[in-house]
Design a protein around this motif. Structure first.
Motif, PDB file in Angstrom:
ATOM      1  N   ARG A  56     -29.872  -4.293 -66.604  1.00 21.33           N
ATOM      2  CA  ARG A  56     -29.063  -5.368 -66.030  1.00 21.33           C
ATOM      3  C   ARG A  56     -29.522  -5.605 -64.597  1.00 21.33           C
ATOM      4  O   ARG A  56     -29.796  -4.660 -63.861  1.00 21.33           O
ATOM      5  N   HIS A  57     -29.613  -6.852 -64.225  1.00 19.25           N
ATOM      6  CA  HIS A  57     -29.987  -7.190 -62.858  1.00 19.25           C
ATOM      7  C   HIS A  57     -29.609  -8.638 -62.617  1.00 19.25           C
ATOM      8  O   HIS A  57     -29.290  -9.377 -63.544  1.00 19.25           O
ATOM      9  N   SER A  58     -29.643  -9.031 -61.374  1.00 21.13           N
ATOM     10  CA  SER A  58     -29.452 -10.446 -61.081  1.00 21.13           C
ATOM     11  C   SER A  58     -30.325 -10.839 -59.890  1.00 21.13           C
ATOM     12  O   SER A  58     -31.265 -11.592 -60.027  1.00 21.13           O
ATOM     13  N   CYS A  59     -30.027 -10.288 -58.712  1.00 25.19           N
ATOM     14  CA  CYS A  59     -30.599 -10.853 -57.484  1.00 25.19           C
ATOM     15  C   CYS A  59     -31.998 -10.354 -57.145  1.00 25.19           C
ATOM     16  O   CYS A  59     -32.741 -11.017 -56.451  1.00 25.19           O
ATOM     17  N   PHE A  60     -32.361  -9.166 -57.577  1.00 28.14           N
ATOM     18  CA  PHE A  60     -33.634  -8.520 -57.227  1.00 28.14           C
ATOM     19  C   PHE A  60     -33.736  -8.142 -55.750  1.00 28.14           C
ATOM     20  O   PHE A  60     -34.814  -7.794 -55.281  1.00 28.14           O
ATOM     21  N   HIS A  61     -32.655  -8.231 -54.975  1.00 29.61           N
ATOM     22  CA  HIS A  61     -32.800  -7.866 -53.556  1.00 29.61           C
ATOM     23  C   HIS A  61     -31.564  -7.149 -52.999  1.00 29.61           C
ATOM     24  O   HIS A  61     -31.174  -7.377 -51.865  1.00 29.61           O
ATOM     25  N   ALA A  62     -30.949  -6.316 -53.776  1.00 33.27           N
ATOM     26  CA  ALA A  62     -29.896  -5.412 -53.287  1.00 33.27           C
ATOM     27  C   ALA A  62     -28.628  -6.118 -52.840  1.00 33.27           C
ATOM     28  O   ALA A  62     -27.901  -5.586 -52.006  1.00 33.27           O
ATOM     29  N   SER A  63     -28.358  -7.312 -53.393  1.00 30.03           N
ATOM     30  CA  SER A  63     -27.109  -7.953 -52.972  1.00 30.03           C
ATOM     31  C   SER A  63     -26.100  -8.138 -54.102  1.00 30.03           C
ATOM     32  O   SER A  63     -24.932  -8.405 -53.820  1.00 30.03           O
ATOM     33  N   CYS A  64     -26.504  -7.988 -55.351  1.00 26.68           N
ATOM     34  CA  CYS A  64     -25.530  -8.243 -56.432  1.00 26.68           C
ATOM     35  C   CYS A  64     -24.918  -6.959 -56.976  1.00 26.68           C
ATOM     36  O   CYS A  64     -23.844  -6.983 -57.566  1.00 26.68           O
ATOM     37  N   GLY A  65     -25.598  -5.844 -56.810  1.00 24.66           N
ATOM     38  CA  GLY A  65     -25.050  -4.566 -57.244  1.00 24.66           C
ATOM     39  C   GLY A  65     -25.106  -4.313 -58.733  1.00 24.66           C
ATOM     40  O   GLY A  65     -24.529  -3.341 -59.220  1.00 24.66           O
ATOM     41  N   THR A  66     -25.819  -5.150 -59.494  1.00 30.81           N
ATOM     42  CA  THR A  66     -25.768  -5.001 -60.954  1.00 30.81           C
ATOM     43  C   THR A  66     -26.821  -4.060 -61.528  1.00 30.81           C
ATOM     44  O   THR A  66     -26.747  -3.711 -62.698  1.00 30.81           O
ATOM     45  N   CYS A  67     -27.795  -3.640 -60.732  1.00 32.90           N
ATOM     46  CA  CYS A  67     -28.925  -2.899 -61.302  1.00 32.90           C
ATOM     47  C   CYS A  67     -28.820  -1.397 -61.049  1.00 32.90           C
ATOM     48  O   CYS A  67     -29.814  -0.680 -61.185  1.00 32.90           O
ATOM     49  N   GLY A  68     -27.639  -0.920 -60.702  1.00 36.80           N
ATOM     50  CA  GLY A  68     -27.465   0.497 -60.388  1.00 36.80           C
ATOM     51  C   GLY A  68     -27.806   1.398 -61.565  1.00 36.80           C
ATOM     52  O   GLY A  68     -27.366   1.153 -62.696  1.00 36.80           O
ATOM     53  N   ARG A  76     -29.337   4.991 -57.565  1.00 38.54           N
ATOM     54  CA  ARG A  76     -30.239   4.058 -56.891  1.00 38.54           C
ATOM     55  C   ARG A  76     -30.013   2.636 -57.395  1.00 38.54           C
ATOM     56  O   ARG A  76     -29.619   2.434 -58.540  1.00 38.54           O
ATOM     57  N   LEU A  77     -30.304   1.651 -56.536  1.00 38.86           N
ATOM     58  CA  LEU A  77     -30.459   0.275 -57.013  1.00 38.86           C
ATOM     59  C   LEU A  77     -31.893   0.156 -57.511  1.00 38.86           C
ATOM     60  O   LEU A  77     -32.843   0.310 -56.733  1.00 38.86           O
ATOM     61  N   ALA A  78     -32.058  -0.137 -58.800  1.00 37.05           N
ATOM     62  CA  ALA A  78     -33.404  -0.158 -59.382  1.00 37.05           C
ATOM     63  C   ALA A  78     -34.291  -1.212 -58.723  1.00 37.05           C
ATOM     64  O   ALA A  78     -35.505  -1.034 -58.608  1.00 37.05           O
ATOM     65  N   CYS A  79     -33.684  -2.305 -58.237  1.00 36.91           N
ATOM     66  CA  CYS A  79     -34.485  -3.424 -57.720  1.00 36.91           C
ATOM     67  C   CYS A  79     -35.127  -3.120 -56.380  1.00 36.91           C
ATOM     68  O   CYS A  79     -36.070  -3.808 -55.984  1.00 36.91           O
ATOM     69  N   VAL A  80     -34.642  -2.135 -55.673  1.00 34.01           N
ATOM     70  CA  VAL A  80     -35.231  -1.837 -54.351  1.00 34.01           C
ATOM     71  C   VAL A  80     -35.695  -0.379 -54.277  1.00 34.01           C
ATOM     72  O   VAL A  80     -35.846   0.174 -53.194  1.00 34.01           O
TER      73      VAL A  80
HETATM   74  S1  FES Z   1     -30.672  -6.799 -58.918  1.00 37.56           S
HETATM   75 FE1  FES Z   1     -29.070  -7.265 -57.508  1.00 37.56          FE
HETATM   76  S2  FES Z   1     -28.726  -5.385 -56.461  1.00 37.56           S
HETATM   77 FE2  FES Z   1     -30.436  -4.983 -57.720  1.00 37.56          FE
END
Ligand code: FES
Ligand code: SF4
Length: 251
Positions: A56-68, A76-80
């Motif tokens: 699961r992901h959305s923003c790819f830059h640590a702002s949506c919180g969905t990729c934990g 970790r946030l997988a996107c960062v």
């Molecule tokens: S994809 Fe949004 S915080 Fe990681």
């Protein structure tokens, strides 16, 4: 001249589909470069090896919180999270203390349900006078800084054994609410003073360690407890014994 073969890393992914008797782990060799993140590695696996891998992901830059997720056991946030920062086999597991839906994706509903109501809050106190009264859709803002990723709840040793515990994010949110000039202070403190509330924290500070957004939930819980302690003393009530810390940390 032939180019050198791309570097690869072994990625082990937690797999589980509804109806499976038990989870398993599948491993993949993923081509990477110095900027590849854990989320990109999962995406590569999904595109090139197994389209059924859930993420699961959305923003790819640590702002949506969905990729934990948990990467080699740490929240970790997988996107960062660059794979270059992870040693050995990169093991990706779902965050803990929430129901598992699919592979590394958990159900966030019990996390959100922990928050006091109303949630999100209306931050009218920060609106400039000329902004007028916000409409229904834009009246709400999230508790700033917290991206509701659930990493703190995953890292919390109390939540691991007690699913009634309100948990770090919700309690930190309540403490932040107290800073609002129009906050119903007594209602918030009553909420935090419940059995499953601020007193149940063991001050392990794992939540603050895990938080990718500098909310510092543990420190906020300690501040909340100070307010609760003061209010109970003023009311002539007992101050509950704090449970022993599993790490020896003190509030
Ligand atoms: S994809 Fe949004 S915080 Fe990681
Ligand atoms: S307090 Fe930090 S770790 Fe917890 S949900 Fe909010 S951003 Fe995530």
């Amino acid at each position: 001249m032939a180019g050198s073969a791309p570097a690869t890393r072994r990625v082990r992914v937690h797999r589980f589909k509804r109806g499976d008797a038990a989870p398993r782990a599948d491993e993949y060799d993923v081509p990477i470069d110095e900027r590849t993140t854990v989320l990109e590695a999962l995406r590569w696996i999904q595109l090139h090896e197994d389209p059924t891998v859930g993420r699961r992901h959305s923003c790819f830059h640590a702002s949506c919180g969905t990729c934990g997720v948990r990467v080699n056991g740490r929240e970790r946030l997988a996107c960062v999270t660059p794979v270059s920062e992870v040693s050995g086999t990169i093991t990706v597991d779902p965050i803990a203390n929430l129901p598992l839906l699919h592979d590394v994706v958990v159900d966030m509903a019990p996390f959100v349900a922990r928050f006091p109501t109303p949630h999100p809050i209306v931050r009218e106190s920060e609106l400039p006078p000329e902004a007028g009264t916000p409409g229904v859709d834009d009246a709400f803002e999230r508790y700033e800084d917290c991206i509701e990723c659930g990493l703190c709840l995953s890292a919390c040793p109390v939540a691991a054994t007690d699913d009634t515990y309100l948990g770090p994010a919700a309690l930190a949110y309540a403490q932040r609410l107290l800073e609002e000039p129009r906050a119903d202070r007594d209602a918030i403190l009553d909420w935090a003073d419940q059995d499953a509330g601020a007193w149940r924290c063991h001050a392990a500070f794992e939540c603050t360690e895990a938080c990718p957004s500098d909310v510092r939930p543990a420190q906020r819980i300690m501040s909340l407890r100070k307010d609760l302690r003061r209010r109970r003393k003023d009311q002539g009530r007992d101050v509950p014994e704090r449970p022993p810390s599993p790490t020896g940390a003190s509030s």
